[in-house]
Enzyme design. Structure first.
Site, PDB file in Angstrom:
ATOM      1  N   ASP A  14       0.764  -1.268  -0.083  1.00 34.35           N
ATOM      2  CA  ASP A  14       0.000  -0.053   0.058  1.00 34.35           C
ATOM      3  C   ASP A  14       0.929   1.116   0.094  1.00 34.35           C
ATOM      4  O   ASP A  14       0.742   2.252  -1.076  1.00 34.35           O
ATOM      5  CB  ASP A  14      -0.917   0.037   1.209  1.00 34.35           C
ATOM      6  CG  ASP A  14      -2.188  -0.787   1.185  1.00 34.35           C
ATOM      7  OD1 ASP A  14      -2.558  -1.315   0.047  1.00 34.35           O
ATOM      8  OD2 ASP A  14      -2.939  -1.168   2.147  1.00 34.35           O
ATOM      9  N   ARG A  94      -0.229   4.929  16.892  1.00 40.08           N
ATOM     10  CA  ARG A  94      -0.453   6.227  16.068  1.00 40.08           C
ATOM     11  C   ARG A  94      -0.188   7.476  16.533  1.00 40.08           C
ATOM     12  O   ARG A  94       0.311   8.267  15.728  1.00 40.08           O
ATOM     13  CB  ARG A  94      -1.992   5.964  15.592  1.00 40.08           C
ATOM     14  CG  ARG A  94      -2.417   4.371  15.275  1.00 40.08           C
ATOM     15  CD  ARG A  94      -1.534   4.061  14.226  1.00 40.08           C
ATOM     16  NE  ARG A  94      -2.042   2.880  13.616  1.00 40.08           N
ATOM     17  CZ  ARG A  94      -0.990   1.977  12.948  1.00 40.08           C
ATOM     18  NH1 ARG A  94       0.269   2.249  12.845  1.00 40.08           N
ATOM     19  NH2 ARG A  94      -1.547   1.020  12.412  1.00 40.08           N
ATOM     20  N   ASP A 123      -7.334   3.740  12.546  1.00 42.94           N
ATOM     21  CA  ASP A 123      -6.140   4.333  12.559  1.00 42.94           C
ATOM     22  C   ASP A 123      -6.316   5.925  11.787  1.00 42.94           C
ATOM     23  O   ASP A 123      -5.671   6.703  12.361  1.00 42.94           O
ATOM     24  CB  ASP A 123      -5.252   3.583  11.751  1.00 42.94           C
ATOM     25  CG  ASP A 123      -4.908   2.542  12.463  1.00 42.94           C
ATOM     26  OD1 ASP A 123      -4.647   2.338  13.672  1.00 42.94           O
ATOM     27  OD2 ASP A 123      -4.776   1.341  11.930  1.00 42.94           O
TER      28      ASP A 123
HETATM   29  N1  ARG Z   1      -8.586  -2.582  15.780  1.00 43.46           N
HETATM   30  C1  ARG Z   1      -7.337  -2.270  16.027  1.00 43.46           C
HETATM   31  C2  ARG Z   1      -7.038  -0.919  16.469  1.00 43.46           C
HETATM   32  O1  ARG Z   1      -8.205  -0.318  15.870  1.00 43.46           O
HETATM   33  C3  ARG Z   1      -6.335  -2.683  15.032  1.00 43.46           C
HETATM   34  C4  ARG Z   1      -5.865  -1.951  13.995  1.00 43.46           C
HETATM   35  C5  ARG Z   1      -4.940  -2.490  13.126  1.00 43.46           C
HETATM   36  N2  ARG Z   1      -4.650  -1.481  12.208  1.00 43.46           N
HETATM   37  C6  ARG Z   1      -4.403  -1.815  11.050  1.00 43.46           C
HETATM   38  N3  ARG Z   1      -3.887  -1.139  10.110  1.00 43.46           N
HETATM   39  N4  ARG Z   1      -4.255  -3.022  10.507  1.00 43.46           N
HETATM   40  O2  ARG Z   1      -6.811  -0.371  17.091  1.00 43.46           O
END
Ligand code: ARG
Length: 410
Positions: A14, A94, A123
Protein backbone atom coordinates in the site's frame (compact mmCIF):
# COMPACT_ATOMS: atom_id res chain seq x y z
CA UNK A 1 -0.76 22.65 -5.15
CA UNK A 2 1.31 20.23 -3.09
CA UNK A 3 5.07 20.46 -3.38
CA UNK A 4 6.37 18.06 -0.78
CA UNK A 5 4.63 15.24 1.06
CA UNK A 6 5.93 13.36 4.10
CA UNK A 7 4.59 9.79 4.01
CA UNK A 8 4.41 7.27 6.85
CA UNK A 9 6.09 4.38 5.06
CA UNK A 10 5.90 0.76 6.19
CA UNK A 11 7.56 -0.79 3.17
CA UNK A 12 4.42 -2.77 2.35
CA UNK A 13 2.50 -2.74 -0.92
CA UNK A 14 0.00 0.00 0.00
CA UNK A 15 2.50 2.61 1.09
CA UNK A 16 4.90 1.68 -1.72
CA UNK A 17 2.19 2.23 -4.31
CA UNK A 18 1.43 5.46 -2.48
CA UNK A 19 4.89 6.90 -3.15
CA UNK A 20 4.32 6.61 -6.89
CA UNK A 21 0.66 7.56 -6.68
CA UNK A 22 1.41 10.79 -4.80
CA UNK A 23 4.22 11.65 -7.19
CA UNK A 24 1.85 11.13 -10.12
CA UNK A 25 -1.40 12.63 -8.77
CA UNK A 26 0.01 15.59 -6.92
CA UNK A 27 3.20 16.04 -8.93
CA UNK A 28 4.96 16.44 -5.62
CA UNK A 29 8.14 15.22 -4.02
CA UNK A 30 7.80 12.45 -1.46
CA UNK A 31 9.77 12.06 1.76
CA UNK A 32 9.28 8.76 3.59
CA UNK A 33 9.41 8.11 7.33
CA UNK A 34 9.63 4.66 8.90
CA UNK A 35 9.50 4.18 12.65
CA UNK A 36 10.77 1.16 14.49
CA UNK A 37 8.15 0.51 17.15
CA UNK A 38 9.25 -3.08 17.54
CA UNK A 39 7.42 -4.46 14.51
CA UNK A 40 10.47 -6.58 13.79
CA UNK A 41 11.00 -5.44 10.22
CA UNK A 42 14.35 -4.74 8.55
CA UNK A 43 14.51 -0.93 8.46
CA UNK A 44 17.52 -0.95 6.16
CA UNK A 45 15.64 -2.93 3.51
CA UNK A 46 12.61 -0.64 3.85
CA UNK A 47 14.83 2.41 3.38
CA UNK A 48 16.43 0.93 0.25
CA UNK A 49 13.00 0.27 -1.20
CA UNK A 50 11.98 3.87 -0.52
CA UNK A 51 15.03 5.25 -2.34
CA UNK A 52 14.31 2.90 -5.21
CA UNK A 53 10.82 4.38 -5.52
CA UNK A 54 12.35 7.79 -5.99
CA UNK A 55 11.84 9.57 -2.70
CA UNK A 56 13.78 12.79 -2.18
CA UNK A 57 14.58 11.91 1.42
CA UNK A 58 13.99 9.09 3.90
CA UNK A 59 14.03 8.91 7.69
CA UNK A 60 14.48 5.69 9.67
CA UNK A 61 13.73 6.32 13.32
CA UNK A 62 14.29 3.85 16.12
CA UNK A 63 11.41 4.92 18.35
CA UNK A 64 11.23 1.80 20.50
CA UNK A 65 12.39 3.38 23.76
CA UNK A 66 10.14 6.39 23.26
CA UNK A 67 7.22 4.15 22.35
CA UNK A 68 7.69 2.05 25.46
CA UNK A 69 8.40 4.83 27.93
CA UNK A 70 5.89 7.44 26.75
CA UNK A 71 3.08 5.26 25.40
CA UNK A 72 3.24 1.66 26.61
CA UNK A 73 4.23 2.34 30.22
CA UNK A 74 1.35 4.82 30.70
CA UNK A 75 -0.94 2.14 29.23
CA UNK A 76 0.35 -0.37 31.79
CA UNK A 77 -0.27 2.12 34.60
CA UNK A 78 -3.80 2.58 33.23
CA UNK A 79 -4.37 -1.21 32.91
CA UNK A 80 -5.47 -0.30 29.41
CA UNK A 81 -7.75 -2.85 27.78
CA UNK A 82 -10.37 -1.65 25.31
CA UNK A 83 -13.62 -3.57 25.81
CA UNK A 84 -11.85 -5.56 28.52
CA UNK A 85 -9.83 -7.38 25.88
CA UNK A 86 -7.60 -5.39 23.53
CA UNK A 87 -4.41 -3.87 24.96
CA UNK A 88 -4.69 -0.94 22.50
CA UNK A 89 -1.36 -1.82 20.88
CA UNK A 90 -2.02 -0.33 17.45
CA UNK A 91 -3.92 2.57 18.99
CA UNK A 92 -0.87 3.54 21.04
CA UNK A 93 1.55 3.70 18.12
CA UNK A 94 -0.54 6.08 16.01
CA UNK A 95 -0.08 9.32 17.95
CA UNK A 96 3.68 8.63 18.09
CA UNK A 97 3.95 8.00 14.34
CA UNK A 98 1.77 11.03 13.63
CA UNK A 99 3.89 13.31 15.79
CA UNK A 100 7.06 12.16 14.02
CA UNK A 101 5.40 12.82 10.66
CA UNK A 102 4.66 16.39 11.75
CA UNK A 103 8.19 16.85 13.08
CA UNK A 104 9.73 15.68 9.81
CA UNK A 105 7.27 17.73 7.74
CA UNK A 106 8.26 20.87 9.61
CA UNK A 107 11.95 20.08 9.25
CA UNK A 108 11.54 19.38 5.54
CA UNK A 109 9.31 22.37 4.90
CA UNK A 110 6.66 20.01 3.50
CA UNK A 111 3.09 21.17 2.96
CA UNK A 112 1.40 17.81 3.46
CA UNK A 113 1.67 14.51 5.29
CA UNK A 114 0.29 11.19 4.08
CA UNK A 115 -0.66 7.85 5.58
CA UNK A 116 -2.00 4.56 4.29
CA UNK A 117 -5.17 4.29 6.35
CA UNK A 118 -8.47 3.22 4.88
CA UNK A 119 -11.65 5.18 5.43
CA UNK A 120 -13.23 2.40 7.49
CA UNK A 121 -10.77 1.99 10.28
CA UNK A 122 -9.70 3.58 13.53
CA UNK A 123 -6.17 4.46 12.53
CA UNK A 124 -7.19 7.33 10.23
CA UNK A 125 -8.98 8.96 13.17
CA UNK A 126 -5.93 8.63 15.41
CA UNK A 127 -3.49 9.92 12.78
CA UNK A 128 -5.63 12.82 11.62
CA UNK A 129 -6.55 14.17 15.06
CA UNK A 130 -2.94 14.07 16.25
CA UNK A 131 -1.68 15.76 13.07
CA UNK A 132 -4.39 18.45 13.15
CA UNK A 133 -3.68 19.10 16.82
CA UNK A 134 0.04 19.53 16.28
CA UNK A 135 -0.04 21.42 12.99
CA UNK A 136 -3.39 22.40 11.45
CA UNK A 137 -1.64 23.93 8.43
CA UNK A 138 -0.45 20.57 7.16
CA UNK A 139 -2.68 19.02 4.54
CA UNK A 140 -3.44 15.35 5.15
CA UNK A 141 -3.42 12.97 2.21
CA UNK A 142 -4.81 9.48 2.66
CA UNK A 143 -4.73 7.88 -0.81
CA UNK A 144 -6.44 4.64 0.19
CA UNK A 145 -9.45 6.71 1.29
CA UNK A 146 -9.54 8.25 -2.19
CA UNK A 147 -8.26 5.85 -4.79
CA UNK A 148 -10.98 3.17 -4.67
CA UNK A 149 -8.76 0.41 -5.99
CA UNK A 150 -9.38 -3.25 -5.28
CA UNK A 151 -6.39 -5.37 -4.27
CA UNK A 152 -6.11 -6.77 -7.80
CA UNK A 153 -6.33 -3.33 -9.37
CA UNK A 154 -3.69 -2.07 -6.98
CA UNK A 155 -1.30 -4.90 -7.85
CA UNK A 156 -1.86 -4.20 -11.54
CA UNK A 157 -1.21 -0.47 -10.99
CA UNK A 158 1.93 -1.33 -9.01
CA UNK A 159 3.31 -3.51 -11.81
CA UNK A 160 2.62 -0.82 -14.40
CA UNK A 161 4.45 1.78 -12.33
CA UNK A 162 7.49 -0.26 -11.37
CA UNK A 163 6.50 -0.80 -7.77
CA UNK A 164 7.84 -4.16 -6.62
CA UNK A 165 5.01 -6.50 -5.70
CA UNK A 166 6.14 -8.85 -2.91
CA UNK A 167 5.44 -12.53 -3.41
CA UNK A 168 3.48 -12.43 -0.16
CA UNK A 169 1.11 -9.86 -1.63
CA UNK A 170 -1.51 -12.57 -2.03
CA UNK A 171 -1.74 -13.05 1.75
CA UNK A 172 -5.34 -12.29 2.59
CA UNK A 173 -4.42 -10.75 5.97
CA UNK A 174 -3.74 -7.21 7.03
CA UNK A 175 -1.22 -7.12 9.84
CA UNK A 176 -0.16 -4.32 12.12
CA UNK A 177 2.37 -5.08 14.80
CA UNK A 178 4.56 -3.41 17.36
CA UNK A 179 6.23 -4.55 20.55
CA UNK A 180 2.96 -4.31 22.52
CA UNK A 181 0.88 -6.47 20.20
CA UNK A 182 0.04 -7.84 16.81
CA UNK A 183 -3.27 -7.31 15.02
CA UNK A 184 -4.51 -9.60 12.26
CA UNK A 185 -7.45 -8.54 10.12
CA UNK A 186 -9.17 -9.45 6.83
CA UNK A 187 -9.61 -12.77 5.04
CA UNK A 188 -11.44 -15.53 6.87
CA UNK A 189 -11.12 -13.56 10.13
CA UNK A 190 -13.98 -11.37 8.92
CA UNK A 191 -16.28 -14.30 9.66
CA UNK A 192 -16.79 -14.12 13.43
CA UNK A 193 -18.11 -17.67 13.67
CA UNK A 194 -14.99 -19.24 12.19
CA UNK A 195 -11.98 -20.04 14.37
CA UNK A 196 -8.90 -18.14 13.17
CA UNK A 197 -6.66 -20.53 11.21
CA UNK A 198 -3.35 -21.39 12.85
CA UNK A 199 -1.45 -19.63 10.05
CA UNK A 200 -2.42 -16.17 11.32
CA UNK A 201 -0.45 -16.61 14.54
CA UNK A 202 3.26 -15.87 14.75
CA UNK A 203 3.99 -14.94 18.34
CA UNK A 204 2.03 -17.61 20.19
CA UNK A 205 2.24 -21.38 20.06
CA UNK A 206 -0.95 -23.41 19.68
CA UNK A 207 -1.90 -24.97 23.02
CA UNK A 208 -1.35 -28.40 21.48
CA UNK A 209 2.34 -27.57 21.12
CA UNK A 210 3.10 -25.73 24.35
CA UNK A 211 5.43 -27.21 26.99
CA UNK A 212 3.95 -29.78 29.38
CA UNK A 213 5.65 -28.13 32.35
CA UNK A 214 4.51 -24.77 33.72
CA UNK A 215 6.95 -21.87 33.87
CA UNK A 216 7.02 -19.22 36.57
CA UNK A 217 8.18 -15.66 36.00
CA UNK A 218 8.42 -12.84 38.52
CA UNK A 219 7.90 -9.31 37.30
CA UNK A 220 9.04 -6.43 39.48
CA UNK A 221 7.33 -3.03 39.25
CA UNK A 222 8.71 0.34 40.30
CA UNK A 223 6.02 3.01 40.67
CA UNK A 224 3.81 1.19 38.20
CA UNK A 225 6.44 0.52 35.53
CA UNK A 226 8.04 -2.87 34.89
CA UNK A 227 11.53 -2.75 36.40
CA UNK A 228 12.81 -6.29 36.80
CA UNK A 229 12.36 -9.83 35.60
CA UNK A 230 13.11 -12.79 37.85
CA UNK A 231 15.02 -10.50 40.19
CA UNK A 232 17.16 -8.98 37.48
CA UNK A 233 16.88 -5.25 36.87
CA UNK A 234 15.94 -4.49 33.26
CA UNK A 235 14.42 -1.68 31.22
CA UNK A 236 10.69 -1.91 30.42
CA UNK A 237 11.64 -2.54 26.77
CA UNK A 238 13.91 -5.46 27.70
CA UNK A 239 11.24 -6.93 29.97
CA UNK A 240 8.58 -6.71 27.27
CA UNK A 241 10.85 -8.39 24.72
CA UNK A 242 11.80 -11.16 27.13
CA UNK A 243 8.25 -11.83 28.37
CA UNK A 244 6.98 -11.82 24.77
CA UNK A 245 9.04 -14.89 23.97
CA UNK A 246 8.39 -16.79 27.20
CA UNK A 247 4.64 -16.19 27.29
CA UNK A 248 4.24 -16.81 23.57
CA UNK A 249 5.91 -20.18 23.93
CA UNK A 250 3.19 -21.13 26.44
CA UNK A 251 0.44 -20.01 24.10
CA UNK A 252 -0.46 -17.01 26.23
CA UNK A 253 -1.89 -13.86 24.67
CA UNK A 254 -4.27 -14.83 21.88
CA UNK A 255 -7.23 -12.49 21.80
CA UNK A 256 -10.32 -12.97 19.65
CA UNK A 257 -13.25 -10.64 20.24
CA UNK A 258 -15.96 -8.45 18.74
CA UNK A 259 -14.85 -4.84 18.70
CA UNK A 260 -16.77 -1.58 18.36
CA UNK A 261 -14.86 0.66 16.00
CA UNK A 262 -14.86 4.45 16.27
CA UNK A 263 -16.62 4.75 12.92
CA UNK A 264 -19.63 2.86 14.21
CA UNK A 265 -19.21 -0.62 12.88
CA UNK A 266 -18.48 -3.84 14.65
CA UNK A 267 -15.52 -5.93 13.62
CA UNK A 268 -14.08 -9.25 14.65
CA UNK A 269 -10.54 -8.63 15.82
CA UNK A 270 -7.74 -11.09 16.42
CA UNK A 271 -4.57 -10.19 18.29
CA UNK A 272 -1.47 -11.72 19.75
CA UNK A 273 -0.16 -9.89 22.77
CA UNK A 274 1.74 -12.27 25.04
CA UNK A 275 3.80 -9.66 26.93
CA UNK A 276 0.88 -7.26 27.30
CA UNK A 277 -1.38 -10.01 28.60
CA UNK A 278 1.07 -11.06 31.30
CA UNK A 279 2.33 -7.62 32.31
CA UNK A 280 -1.14 -6.06 32.50
CA UNK A 281 -2.39 -8.92 34.65
CA UNK A 282 0.57 -8.66 36.99
CA UNK A 283 0.27 -4.89 37.27
CA UNK A 284 -3.46 -4.93 37.97
CA UNK A 285 -2.93 -7.58 40.62
CA UNK A 286 -0.25 -5.56 42.38
CA UNK A 287 -2.58 -2.55 42.45
CA UNK A 288 -5.12 -4.65 44.32
CA UNK A 289 -2.55 -5.15 47.05
CA UNK A 290 -1.33 -1.58 47.46
CA UNK A 291 -4.23 0.73 46.60
CA UNK A 292 -7.05 1.29 49.05
CA UNK A 293 -10.43 -0.09 48.17
CA UNK A 294 -11.58 3.46 47.42
CA UNK A 295 -8.66 4.21 45.15
CA UNK A 296 -9.00 0.95 43.27
CA UNK A 297 -12.75 1.25 42.69
CA UNK A 298 -12.43 4.80 41.43
CA UNK A 299 -9.41 3.98 39.29
CA UNK A 300 -11.45 1.40 37.39
CA UNK A 301 -13.48 4.23 35.92
CA UNK A 302 -10.41 6.31 35.13
CA UNK A 303 -8.69 3.31 33.51
CA UNK A 304 -11.72 2.57 31.40
CA UNK A 305 -12.00 6.17 30.26
CA UNK A 306 -8.26 6.22 29.46
CA UNK A 307 -8.51 3.13 27.24
CA UNK A 308 -11.57 4.50 25.42
CA UNK A 309 -9.88 7.87 24.82
CA UNK A 310 -6.75 6.25 23.44
CA UNK A 311 -8.67 3.77 21.31
CA UNK A 312 -10.87 6.50 19.88
CA UNK A 313 -7.96 8.64 18.73
CA UNK A 314 -8.04 11.25 21.48
CA UNK A 315 -4.49 10.82 22.76
CA UNK A 316 -4.09 14.59 22.41
CA UNK A 317 -7.18 15.52 24.41
CA UNK A 318 -6.47 17.37 27.67
CA UNK A 319 -8.76 14.89 29.42
CA UNK A 320 -6.12 12.23 28.89
CA UNK A 321 -3.51 14.49 30.46
CA UNK A 322 -5.78 15.00 33.47
CA UNK A 323 -6.42 11.27 33.80
CA UNK A 324 -2.66 10.67 33.52
CA UNK A 325 -2.10 13.00 36.46
CA UNK A 326 -4.51 10.98 38.60
CA UNK A 327 -3.04 7.68 37.46
CA UNK A 328 0.53 8.87 38.03
CA UNK A 329 -0.35 9.80 41.64
CA UNK A 330 -1.80 6.34 42.31
CA UNK A 331 1.31 4.65 40.93
CA UNK A 332 3.63 6.09 43.59
CA UNK A 333 3.00 3.01 45.73
CA UNK A 334 2.71 0.44 42.93
CA UNK A 335 6.08 -1.10 43.66
CA UNK A 336 6.59 -4.78 44.26
CA UNK A 337 6.86 -8.19 42.66
CA UNK A 338 4.27 -10.44 41.07
CA UNK A 339 4.78 -14.08 40.15
CA UNK A 340 2.88 -15.44 37.19
CA UNK A 341 2.47 -19.09 36.27
CA UNK A 342 2.44 -19.71 32.52
CA UNK A 343 0.90 -22.94 31.37
CA UNK A 344 -1.16 -24.08 28.38
CA UNK A 345 -2.35 -20.66 27.30
CA UNK A 346 -2.94 -19.42 30.83
CA UNK A 347 -1.18 -16.68 32.70
CA UNK A 348 -2.16 -16.92 36.32
CA UNK A 349 -0.93 -14.70 39.11
CA UNK A 350 0.13 -16.99 41.94
CA UNK A 351 1.99 -14.64 44.26
CA UNK A 352 2.64 -10.99 45.01
CA UNK A 353 4.56 -8.87 47.51
CA UNK A 354 5.14 -5.18 48.07
CA UNK A 355 6.70 -2.81 50.58
CA UNK A 356 3.48 -0.78 50.19
CA UNK A 357 1.20 -3.74 50.75
CA UNK A 358 -2.00 -2.91 52.65
CA UNK A 359 -2.53 -6.57 53.38
CA UNK A 360 -2.17 -7.17 57.11
CA UNK A 361 -1.94 -10.81 58.04
CA UNK A 362 -2.69 -10.17 61.70
CA UNK A 363 -5.93 -8.46 60.65
CA UNK A 364 -6.91 -10.91 57.92
CA UNK A 365 -6.08 -14.21 59.56
CA UNK A 366 -8.84 -16.48 60.83
CA UNK A 367 -6.35 -17.57 63.43
CA UNK A 368 -7.27 -16.82 67.05
CA UNK A 369 -4.28 -14.41 67.30
CA UNK A 370 -6.00 -11.86 65.03
CA UNK A 371 -5.99 -8.20 66.02
CA UNK A 372 -9.26 -7.58 64.16
CA UNK A 373 -12.00 -6.61 66.63
CA UNK A 374 -14.93 -8.79 65.63
CA UNK A 375 -17.30 -7.10 68.07
CA UNK A 376 -16.89 -3.87 66.03
CA UNK A 377 -18.56 -5.62 63.11
CA UNK A 378 -21.96 -5.59 64.82
CA UNK A 379 -22.23 -1.79 64.96
CA UNK A 380 -20.76 -1.49 61.52
CA UNK A 381 -23.38 -3.78 59.99
CA UNK A 382 -26.08 -1.79 61.82
CA UNK A 383 -25.11 1.42 60.00
CA UNK A 384 -23.97 -0.04 56.70
CA UNK A 385 -27.27 -1.89 56.23
CA UNK A 386 -29.47 0.86 57.65
CA UNK A 387 -30.77 2.20 54.30
CA UNK A 388 -31.68 -1.28 53.09
CA UNK A 389 -33.31 -2.40 56.32
CA UNK A 390 -35.25 0.88 56.51
CA UNK A 391 -36.61 0.35 53.02
CA UNK A 392 -37.86 -3.12 53.92
CA UNK A 393 -39.48 -1.87 57.11
CA UNK A 394 -41.47 0.68 55.11
CA UNK A 395 -42.42 -1.88 52.51
CA UNK A 396 -43.88 -4.16 55.19
CA UNK A 397 -45.72 -1.24 56.85
CA UNK A 398 -47.37 -0.44 53.53
CA UNK A 399 -48.48 -4.05 53.27
CA UNK A 400 -46.62 -4.56 50.03
CA UNK A 401 -45.89 -8.16 49.01
CA UNK A 402 -43.19 -10.01 50.86
CA UNK A 403 -40.37 -11.82 49.10
CA UNK A 404 -41.67 -14.30 46.53
CA UNK A 405 -40.66 -17.80 47.54
CA UNK A 406 -39.39 -19.48 44.44
CA UNK A 407 -38.66 -22.73 46.19
CA UNK A 408 -41.32 -23.97 48.57
CA UNK A 409 -40.10 -24.93 52.03
CA UNK A 410 -41.18 -28.51 52.68
N1 ARG B 1 -8.62 -2.84 15.68
C1 ARG B 1 -7.32 -2.42 16.13
C2 ARG B 1 -7.33 -0.95 16.44
O1 ARG B 1 -8.17 -0.27 15.96
C3 ARG B 1 -6.22 -2.82 15.17
C4 ARG B 1 -5.96 -1.92 14.05
C5 ARG B 1 -4.91 -2.48 13.16
N2 ARG B 1 -4.53 -1.57 12.13
C6 ARG B 1 -4.18 -1.93 10.91
N3 ARG B 1 -3.89 -0.97 10.09
N4 ARG B 1 -4.16 -3.17 10.49
O2 ARG B 1 -6.52 -0.47 17.18
Amino acid sequence: MVKKVVLAYSGGLDTSVMVKWIQEHYGSEVVTVTLDVGQGKDLKAIEEKAWMLGVVNHYSIDAREEFVNDYVVPAIKANALYMDAYPVSSSLSRPLIASKLVEVAEKEGADAVAHGCTGKGNDQVRFDITIKSLNPDLRIIAPVREWNMTRDKEIEWAKEHGVPVPVTADSPYSIDQNLWGRSIECGIIEHPDVEPPEEVFEWTAPIEETPDEPEYITIGFEEGAPASLNGEEMTPLEIIEEVQGIAGKHGVGRIDHMEDRIVGLKSREVYEAPAATVILKAHADLEKMVLTRHEKLFKRHVDHEWAVLVYTGLWMDPLKEALDAFIEKTQERVTGEVTVKLFKGNAQVVGRSSPSSLYDLSLATYDITTTFDQTAAIGFIELWGLPTVTYWALKRKQGRVPLQQRTAIP
